[in-house]
Structure formats: C-alpha cells, structure tokens
Design an enzyme around this catalytic site. Structure first.
Site, mmCIF file in Angstrom:
data_model
loop_
_atom_site.group_PDB
_atom_site.id
_atom_site.type_symbol
_atom_site.label_atom_id
_atom_site.label_comp_id
_atom_site.label_asym_id
_atom_site.label_seq_id
_atom_site.Cartn_x
_atom_site.Cartn_y
_atom_site.Cartn_z
ATOM 1 N N ASN A 60 -6.899 4.429 5.384
ATOM 2 C CA ASN A 60 -6.545 3.781 6.633
ATOM 3 C C ASN A 60 -5.153 4.221 7.082
ATOM 4 O O ASN A 60 -4.497 5.013 6.404
ATOM 5 C CB ASN A 60 -6.638 2.257 6.479
ATOM 6 C CG ASN A 60 -7.113 1.588 7.752
ATOM 7 O OD1 ASN A 60 -6.688 1.926 8.839
ATOM 8 N ND2 ASN A 60 -8.006 0.613 7.597
ATOM 9 N N HIS A 84 13.786 7.398 -9.623
ATOM 10 C CA HIS A 84 15.124 7.963 -9.829
ATOM 11 C C HIS A 84 15.547 7.738 -11.277
ATOM 12 O O HIS A 84 15.017 6.864 -11.970
ATOM 13 C CB HIS A 84 16.123 7.344 -8.858
ATOM 14 C CG HIS A 84 15.936 7.844 -7.465
ATOM 15 N ND1 HIS A 84 16.427 9.050 -7.036
ATOM 16 C CD2 HIS A 84 15.261 7.314 -6.415
ATOM 17 C CE1 HIS A 84 16.075 9.243 -5.782
ATOM 18 N NE2 HIS A 84 15.360 8.204 -5.383
ATOM 19 N N ALA A 135 -4.604 -6.907 -1.690
ATOM 20 C CA ALA A 135 -3.576 -6.656 -0.683
ATOM 21 C C ALA A 135 -2.214 -7.108 -1.195
ATOM 22 O O ALA A 135 -2.086 -8.142 -1.847
ATOM 23 C CB ALA A 135 -3.922 -7.388 0.605
ATOM 24 N N LYS A 140 -1.741 -8.413 -11.988
ATOM 25 C CA LYS A 140 -2.407 -8.856 -13.219
ATOM 26 C C LYS A 140 -3.903 -8.946 -12.938
ATOM 27 O O LYS A 140 -4.315 -9.213 -11.812
ATOM 28 C CB LYS A 140 -1.886 -10.223 -13.644
ATOM 29 C CG LYS A 140 -0.424 -10.218 -14.067
ATOM 30 C CD LYS A 140 -0.024 -11.588 -14.555
ATOM 31 C CE LYS A 140 1.391 -11.758 -15.001
ATOM 32 N NZ LYS A 140 2.347 -10.765 -14.929
ATOM 33 N N ARG A 197 -9.951 -11.060 -12.410
ATOM 34 C CA ARG A 197 -11.331 -11.223 -12.850
ATOM 35 C C ARG A 197 -12.044 -9.880 -12.893
ATOM 36 O O ARG A 197 -11.585 -8.902 -12.323
ATOM 37 C CB ARG A 197 -12.093 -12.214 -11.998
ATOM 38 C CG ARG A 197 -12.451 -11.772 -10.606
ATOM 39 C CD ARG A 197 -13.277 -12.868 -9.913
ATOM 40 N NE ARG A 197 -13.445 -12.603 -8.519
ATOM 41 C CZ ARG A 197 -14.408 -11.847 -8.006
ATOM 42 N NH1 ARG A 197 -15.301 -11.285 -8.795
ATOM 43 N NH2 ARG A 197 -14.495 -11.655 -6.702
#
Length: 193
Positions: free
Chosen positions: A87, A117, A160, A180, A183
C-alpha cells in the site's frame, strides 16, 4: 540484488568515513533520483514496476502491485516475490537486505528497517545492518515497523502500529510495542463465504 556489497556489509560495522560508506552514498544518490521520479505524478502499475526494476536491478513480476508513494533509501537490496501488494507510503530502509516472499500484503505507512547506527558515540554516524525477511502470505498492518534482523513467519499477521523487534513465528498474530504474540491463526483451507 548487489550480492558483492551485501557480503561486504553483513554483520560488520560500516564507519561513516570509510570508502564503503562513500560507495553506498553513490548508489543511494542515484536511487533517490529514481524514487523521486517514480513518486512524482501519476504512473500506472506497469510503469511503477518498470521503476522498481531500475531501482532494484531485478525483474519485477507482473503480479506485484506497489501503491505510490513508495520509499526506499538504497534500493538494490530488495527482493520481491510474486502476488505482492504494498500500500502507499511504505518505507524500505534496505541496505541490509529486504526479502518479500510471495503473497505478502503490506499496509500503508509500514516501515521495514535493516539499518541501525553504532552504539559508541564516537562512531554513531556509522551503520550496522541486518536483513528483514517477510515470509509467504504474511500481512504487515498499517503503520507497523519491522526492525533489523527480523523474520516475519509464513501466514503471520503484524497488527497495525506494532513495533516488531523479534522474529514472528509462522501462523501467529503479533501486536503492540514491542510486539508480542497475541494468538495463533486458525487455518481454514476453504475460503469463507
């Protein structure tokens, strides 16, 4: 992909005043011109693929769709599979290498970062790179950030705005900062109606 350079930069620091950094900056400068041309004005899907071919020095399959604007800083270390949708406003910082396998979806404003860096303040303008790999049928959600060295597993979903700092296992959904596992994905081989 520029494999010779890829081998020279893998797992070692690139110092700001080095000859290698000067070589990288030359390629980056040419890439910036191509990316700016690609992102200026309207281009159909075929024209975008032609620009991506010039940017990456690789053939781009006709099943790859990239919505503009699309940003990459180096360009030569991106590998696209087939049936990919990216997108708009996606950023690839690809010096360390970004591999996008078949059937991957990448949402708007996602960032795939392969460069970091150096920690030592005296060398901070130098770089250290690690590749990013997005495996088959993965979905990267809008605004997600994938950090250096991360592999997103097959069929995985990155929610998201997640910040992914570690590998994502196959068939898992990750969310949050740092991301994390929330499920496992229920796999149904038949399409839902």
């Amino acid at each position: 992909m520029d494999y010779a350079l890829q081998t020279r930069i893998a797992e070692r620091p690139i110092y700001a005043d080095s000859e290698l950094m000067k070589e990288i900056d030359l390629v980056k400068g040419n890439n910036e011109r191509l990316v700016m041309e690609m992102n200026t004005g309207y281009h159909d899907v075929a024209a975008v693929r032609a620009y991506l071919k010039s940017i990456t020095d690789q053939a781009i399959d006709e099943t790859v769709t990239v919505s503009l604007p699309f940003y990459t800083d180096y360009g030569k270390h991106i590998t696209f599979g087939k049936h990919i949708f990216i997108n708009n406003n996606v950023l690839f910082v690809d010096l360390g290498g970004i591999t996008i396998d078949d059937h991957v979806l990448i949402g708007p404003r996602a960032s795939l970062i392969t460069v970091n860096h150096l920690e030592n303040p005296a060398d901070r303008r130098g770089l250290f790179v690690k590749p990013v790999h997005i495996k088959r049928n993965a979905w990267i959600g809008a605004g997600a950030t994938i950090l250096p060295g991360v592999t997103v597993g097959e069929n995985a979903i990155v929610a998201a705005n997640a910040t992914v700092t570690k590998d994502v296992p196959d068939n898992m959904i990750v969310a949050g900062t740092p991301a994390k596992v929330i499920r496992k994905i229920k796999i149904n081989l038949e399409k839902e109606l």
